[in-house]
Design an enzyme around this catalytic site. Structure first.
Site, mmCIF file in Angstrom:
data_model
loop_
_atom_site.group_PDB
_atom_site.id
_atom_site.type_symbol
_atom_site.label_atom_id
_atom_site.label_comp_id
_atom_site.label_asym_id
_atom_site.label_seq_id
_atom_site.Cartn_x
_atom_site.Cartn_y
_atom_site.Cartn_z
ATOM 1 N N GLU A 138 0.791 -1.334 0.066
ATOM 2 C CA GLU A 138 -0.129 0.058 0.342
ATOM 3 C C GLU A 138 0.846 1.458 0.061
ATOM 4 O O GLU A 138 0.631 2.327 -0.938
ATOM 5 C CB GLU A 138 -0.409 -0.293 1.478
ATOM 6 C CG GLU A 138 -2.455 -0.787 1.419
ATOM 7 C CD GLU A 138 -2.693 -1.311 0.147
ATOM 8 O OE1 GLU A 138 -3.186 -1.096 -1.100
ATOM 9 O OE2 GLU A 138 -3.367 -2.521 -0.506
ATOM 10 N N HIS A 188 -13.038 -9.236 -5.855
ATOM 11 C CA HIS A 188 -12.850 -8.380 -6.480
ATOM 12 C C HIS A 188 -14.761 -8.491 -7.252
ATOM 13 O O HIS A 188 -14.671 -7.677 -8.016
ATOM 14 C CB HIS A 188 -11.814 -8.497 -7.143
ATOM 15 C CG HIS A 188 -10.462 -8.183 -6.519
ATOM 16 N ND1 HIS A 188 -10.246 -8.535 -5.694
ATOM 17 C CD2 HIS A 188 -9.980 -7.445 -6.421
ATOM 18 C CE1 HIS A 188 -9.395 -8.071 -5.047
ATOM 19 N NE2 HIS A 188 -8.826 -7.432 -5.347
HETATM 20 ZN ZN ZN Z 1 -2.827 -2.815 -4.748
#
Ligand code: ZN
Length: 457
Positions: free
Chosen positions: A213, A343
């Site tokens: 991240e 997802h």
């Molecule tokens: Zn990512």
């Protein structure tokens, strides 16, 4: 599911509970979403929404390109699959494992069977994953301290520190009634307002997520000065690959020793070096056919090639073909097992992770070429360089500057130009990926020959 001490029945129960409760609820909305997205896509002149998704990556003939790239990686996957199946057979016997057939996915140590690193302990090698996890836990470091360690890596390469707002607003661990736990890096497009949202735990996976991240956030920070329309990654695959390229630098014996996560005597131990690569191979290689499959399926759905009444059958047919895995038991059309992956209901494309798998190795290799020992041979007479697996990018301002310069251009340049500025070539290549995992390939090959292991399914 990561607990390999559970029995196959217990693992199957866990797998079923998740897939039975999540998947079916997603099926009708998924097909409705496909229809609506296709209407919008066609109104904008596209054939279907899959074409819209693929266009963002700006890779010509994406479907053929990813198939070609995968065919270069597939022999490595098949070797890994063969050895893991052989080891699983040793553990569970012929009742559970067919030595020449596909592997039941619930035995792979992960809900989706996409990360096999939990199986490190059945490979009869030192379990470097457990060792690292134990070391991380024994330090009693807070998540914030681990974020500081990740920041230190980036800063050592000349990247800027995280902002005041980052420290004020980010969430690093699960607190209270948090329901959203998918790791996220947010760009608020407002004067240094970048935030990390992870439900991290003090273990190796938590450490990886933080670095991943933070790679996104360093990218946000790098292109912050671009005009608004270029304040984006050159494509999403590139965005995904930055933190992972850095993480390959973290996973070297040198850096782990620097963090006191590896004992001094293991610093130059060849076995430790191999096991560190093996651990990453178990995490990253099964992800490749999984990522390919998740979007190949959805591209088909957008082309109306997935009939509602065969949606689950087609998913498992593709799983068998690409990954050599099968469900724990026969699954009919009451289920929609692809819908049990975040997802899919989230509507986020997935092929970026496949491409990132390739790009991160390419970027890592060229960052290495800027480091002191990457530029200069360790043995001048033999012109021998430090192997890629040992490359230590920590502290290399030169490597960092090269990367930052490209990241700061945001989406003002095409990804192939960005790649060229970092690596000197414009095409996607699996060479660094295969070079990095070469010691694992050799290790698998030896095992296969020694035990006469069947390859394929
Ligand atoms: Zn990512």
């Amino acid at each position: 599911m990561r607990n390999t001490n559970l029995t196959p029945t217990q693992l199957k129960w866990i797998w079923n509970i998740w897939h039975d409760s999540v998947g079916p609820k997603v099926k009708v909305p998924f097909f409705k979403m496909v229809d609506l997205m296709n209407v919008a896509a066609r109104r904008n002149g596209y054939r279907d929404a899959g074409e819209v998704w693929r266009e963002e990556l700006e890779i010509q003939n994406l479907e053929e390109t990813v198939e070609r790239l995968y065919s270069e990686i597939e022999p490595l996957y098949k070797y890994l699959h063969a050895v893991v199946r052989h080891k699983l057979h040793k553990k569970y016997g012929s009742d559970q494992i067919d030595l020449k057939g596909p592997i039941p996915t619930h035995l792979l140590g992960n809900m989706w069977g996409q990360d096999w690193s939990s199986l490190m302990n059945i490979l009869n090698v030192d379990n470097i994953k457990d060792e690292l996890n134990d070391k991380i836990k024994s330090r009693n470091a807070t998540m914030e301290q681990m974020v500081l360690e990740a920041e230190d890596f980036y800063v050592s390469m000349g990247f800027p520190k995280m902002t005041e707002k980052f420290w004020k607003y980010s969430v690093f661990e699960k607190k209270g009634n948090v329901t959203f736990c998918h790791g996220t890096a947010a760009n608020l497009f407002s004067d240094g307002d970048f935030r990390m949202h992870v439900c991290g735990e003090p273990n190796l996976y938590g450490f990886y997520v933080i670095h991943h991240e933070m790679g996104h956030i360093e990218y946000y920070m790098a292109y912050e000065k671009q005009p608004p329309m270029f304040q984006d990654g050159t494509n999403t695959a590139f965005h995904e690959s930055i933190g992972d390229a850095i993480m390959h630098g973290v996973m070297t014996p040198q850096h782990l020793q620097r963090l006191s996560l590896l004992d001094d005597e293991k610093l130059f131990n060849n076995d430790t070096e191999l096991y560190l690569i093996l651990l990453q191979a178990l995490e990253k290689i099964p992800e490749m056919p999984f990522a390919l499959l998740i979007d190949k399926y959805r591209w088909k759905a957008f082309r109306n090639e997935i009939p509602f009444q065969q949606a689950n059958k087609i998913y498992w047919d593709m799983n068998k073909r690409y990954r050599g895995v099968v469900p724990p038991e026969k699954r009919d059309e009451r289920f929609f097992d692809i819908g049990a992956k975040f997802h899919v209901p989230d509507g986020t494309p997935y092929i970026r992770y496949f491409l990132s798998g390739i790009l991160q190795m390419d970027i890592f290799k060229s960052l290495c070429s800027y480091t002191l020992l990457g530029r200069n041979p360790i043995n001048k007479l033999e012109n021998r360089f430090l192997p890629l697996q040992r490359c230590d990018i920590y502290g290399s301002k030169r490597a960092g500057e090269q990367l930052r310069r490209v990241l700061s251009l945001g989406s003002s340049i095409h990804w192939s130009t960005a790649l060229e500025l970092i690596t000197d070539h414009r095409q996607l290549t699996t060479q660094p990926f295969l070079e990095y995992y070469q010691p694992v390939f050799k290790w698998l090959e030896e095992y296969i020959q020694q035990h006469n292991v069947h390859i394929g399914w």
